[in-house]
Design an enzyme around this catalytic site. Structure first.
Site, PDB file in Angstrom:
ATOM      1  N   GLU A   1      -4.387   7.366  -5.213  1.00 13.88           N
ATOM      2  CA  GLU A   1      -4.518   6.006  -5.918  1.00 13.88           C
ATOM      3  C   GLU A   1      -5.934   6.589  -6.348  1.00 13.88           C
ATOM      4  O   GLU A   1      -6.751   7.231  -5.813  1.00 13.88           O
ATOM      5  CB  GLU A   1      -4.677   5.054  -5.800  1.00 13.88           C
ATOM      6  CG  GLU A   1      -3.462   4.808  -5.612  1.00 13.88           C
ATOM      7  CD  GLU A   1      -3.572   3.085  -4.927  1.00 13.88           C
ATOM      8  OE1 GLU A   1      -3.953   1.526  -5.442  1.00 13.88           O
ATOM      9  OE2 GLU A   1      -2.100   1.933  -4.721  1.00 13.88           O
TER      10      GLU A   1
ATOM     11  N   ARG B   1       0.867  -1.370   0.021  1.00 12.28           N
ATOM     12  CA  ARG B   1       0.576  -0.583   0.012  1.00 12.28           C
ATOM     13  C   ARG B   1       0.804   1.194   0.017  1.00 12.28           C
ATOM     14  O   ARG B   1       2.505   1.523   0.746  1.00 12.28           O
ATOM     15  CB  ARG B   1      -0.762   0.356   1.811  1.00 12.28           C
ATOM     16  CG  ARG B   1      -2.161  -0.977   1.361  1.00 12.28           C
ATOM     17  CD  ARG B   1      -3.000  -0.547   0.635  1.00 12.28           C
ATOM     18  NE  ARG B   1      -4.401  -1.456   0.202  1.00 12.28           N
ATOM     19  CZ  ARG B   1      -4.709  -2.112  -0.279  1.00 12.28           C
ATOM     20  NH1 ARG B   1      -3.421  -2.860  -1.698  1.00 12.28           N
ATOM     21  NH2 ARG B   1      -5.687  -3.372  -0.310  1.00 12.28           N
TER      22      ARG B   1
ATOM     23  N   HIS C   1      -1.498  -0.752  -9.615  1.00 11.42           N
ATOM     24  CA  HIS C   1      -1.342  -1.153  -8.850  1.00 11.42           C
ATOM     25  C   HIS C   1      -2.364  -2.764  -9.323  1.00 11.42           C
ATOM     26  O   HIS C   1      -3.960  -2.513  -9.273  1.00 11.42           O
ATOM     27  CB  HIS C   1      -2.594  -0.697  -7.580  1.00 11.42           C
ATOM     28  CG  HIS C   1      -3.449  -0.824  -7.034  1.00 11.42           C
ATOM     29  ND1 HIS C   1      -4.043  -0.474  -5.488  1.00 11.42           N
ATOM     30  CD2 HIS C   1      -3.407  -2.106  -6.202  1.00 11.42           C
ATOM     31  CE1 HIS C   1      -3.385  -1.349  -3.893  1.00 11.42           C
ATOM     32  NE2 HIS C   1      -3.538  -2.803  -4.876  1.00 11.42           N
TER      33      HIS C   1
HETATM   34  C1  GLV Z   1      -4.897  -5.193  -3.463  1.00  6.56           C
HETATM   35  O1  GLV Z   1      -4.227  -4.598  -3.830  1.00  6.56           O
HETATM   36  C2  GLV Z   1      -4.845  -6.397  -2.182  1.00  6.56           C
HETATM   37  O2  GLV Z   1      -4.668  -5.935  -1.258  1.00  6.56           O
HETATM   38  O3  GLV Z   1      -5.583  -7.584  -2.562  1.00  6.56           O
END
Ligand code: GLV
Length: 322
Positions: free
Chosen positions: A268, A239, A287
């Site tokens: 984001e 993250r 991401h």
């Molecule tokens: C994606 O970032 C997740 O947490 O699955």
């Protein structure tokens, strides 16, 4: 008898919707690439028995307290920092997520980022696209070796272990730091536990794999970057909030570290004018850690199963507990 109402915050394929429709009334935000507006979610959550959400939906206390019938919040993700689990728990609302199913896929992407950043793959492609490929040159686009380098993993959970396993195929020297020792990673992968400072000071690749919590907020700060080797490459596919991006920018700009591979950002989506994108030594992705077709289908299916379990009064297979 009236069927329970489930609201999906993102458009899902027909097979997933049909599975839910067998037992529920289904409402859905009919866009796949745009999050549901806050005011619509606010209205839907008031009457929903279940919510199927994604990482881009902030399910905060205020929202949770508007829900009158909600029994389960099921997120199509392993990370659940967007959900106020404490507020949900106070109201006896279950929370479920999708751990495990995405670990290998996310580790693949993490390793792809590591390799792309180390061997300057995006820069190489830019050179060709810009017609700048001249004669073969001895030190042109030289990068960093991956094989036999030290891989430092901060956060040795399932994804961290899967990244470490990939590192063994490259004969990497693997060290990790975690809240608790991980005997499986030590015995089966040969990863060595070290203190955080040693990891930062000696790793060629520093890879953050921790969940985002109050404790890990901006855990990688200016001081941490200063401890890293000038040749270190920083990788983040967990993250964005675990890193102080201003400090990362300065570290990259000033040559305190050599490069970064980033799949996640603090806010984001980022736009093209984000300062980190102005640096040639940044490899950035939007991401997509778990984004293989296979894995995303499994995650969606698992999220739907959790909804059905919660609505039947069962505990979901993968509950989030405090
Ligand atoms: C994606 O970032 C997740 O947490 O699955």
């Amino acid at each position: 008898m009236k069927k329970p109402y489930v609201y999906l915050t993102r458009q899902m394929p027909p097979a997933i919707v049909e599975k839910l429709e067998a037992e529920c009334e289904v409402g859905m935000w009919e866009k796949e690439e745009q999050p549901v507006p806050k005011e619509i979610l606010e209205k839907e959550i008031q009457t929903a028995d279940a919510v199927f959400c994604t990482i881009s939906d902030p399910i905060d206390k205020e929202l949770i307290n508007k829900a009158e019938n909600l029994k389960i919040i099921s997120t199509m993700a392993v990370g659940f920092n967007n959900i106020d689990v404490e507020a949900a728990s106070k109201r006896n609302i279950q929370v479920a997520h999708t751990p495990g199913v995405l670990s290998e896929t996310t580790a693949d992407l993490t390793f792809a980022l590591l390799m792309a950043a180390a061997r300057r793959i995006p820069e190489g492609m830019e050179v060709i696209k810009n017609n700048e490929w001249g004669a073969w040159a001895p030190f042109f686009l030289t990068g960093q070796d991956i094989h036999h380098a030290r891989l430092g993993i901060i956060g040795m959970g399932r994804i961290g272990e899967a990244v470490a396993k990939r590192g063994t195929g490259f004969d990497m020297d693997i060290v990790y730091h975690n809240r608790s020792r991980k005997s499986e990673a030590e015995n089966e992968i040969g990863a060595r536990y070290v203190e955080m400072d040693e990891l930062l000071e000696t790793s060629d690749f520093v890879c953050v794999m921790t969940p985002y919590t109050k404790e890990t907020h901006h855990m990688i700060n200016r001081e941490a970057f200063q401890k890293m080797k000038n040749t270190a490459i920083f990788i983040n596919s967990s993250r964005g909030g675990t890193v102080n991006e201003d400090a990362l920018y300065d570290a990259l700009k000033n040559g305190d570290i050599r490069g970064a591979g980033l799949d996640v950002f603090e806010n984001e989506p980022i736009s093209a004018d984000h300062p980190l994108l102005s640096l040639p030594n940044v490899t950035a992705l939007p991401h997509i850690g778990s984004a293989s077709e296979n894995t995303r289908w499994k995650m969606a299916d698992m999220t739907a199963n959790h909804i059905l379990q919660g609505l039947r009064g069962e505990e979901p297979d993968h509950p989030v507990t405090l």
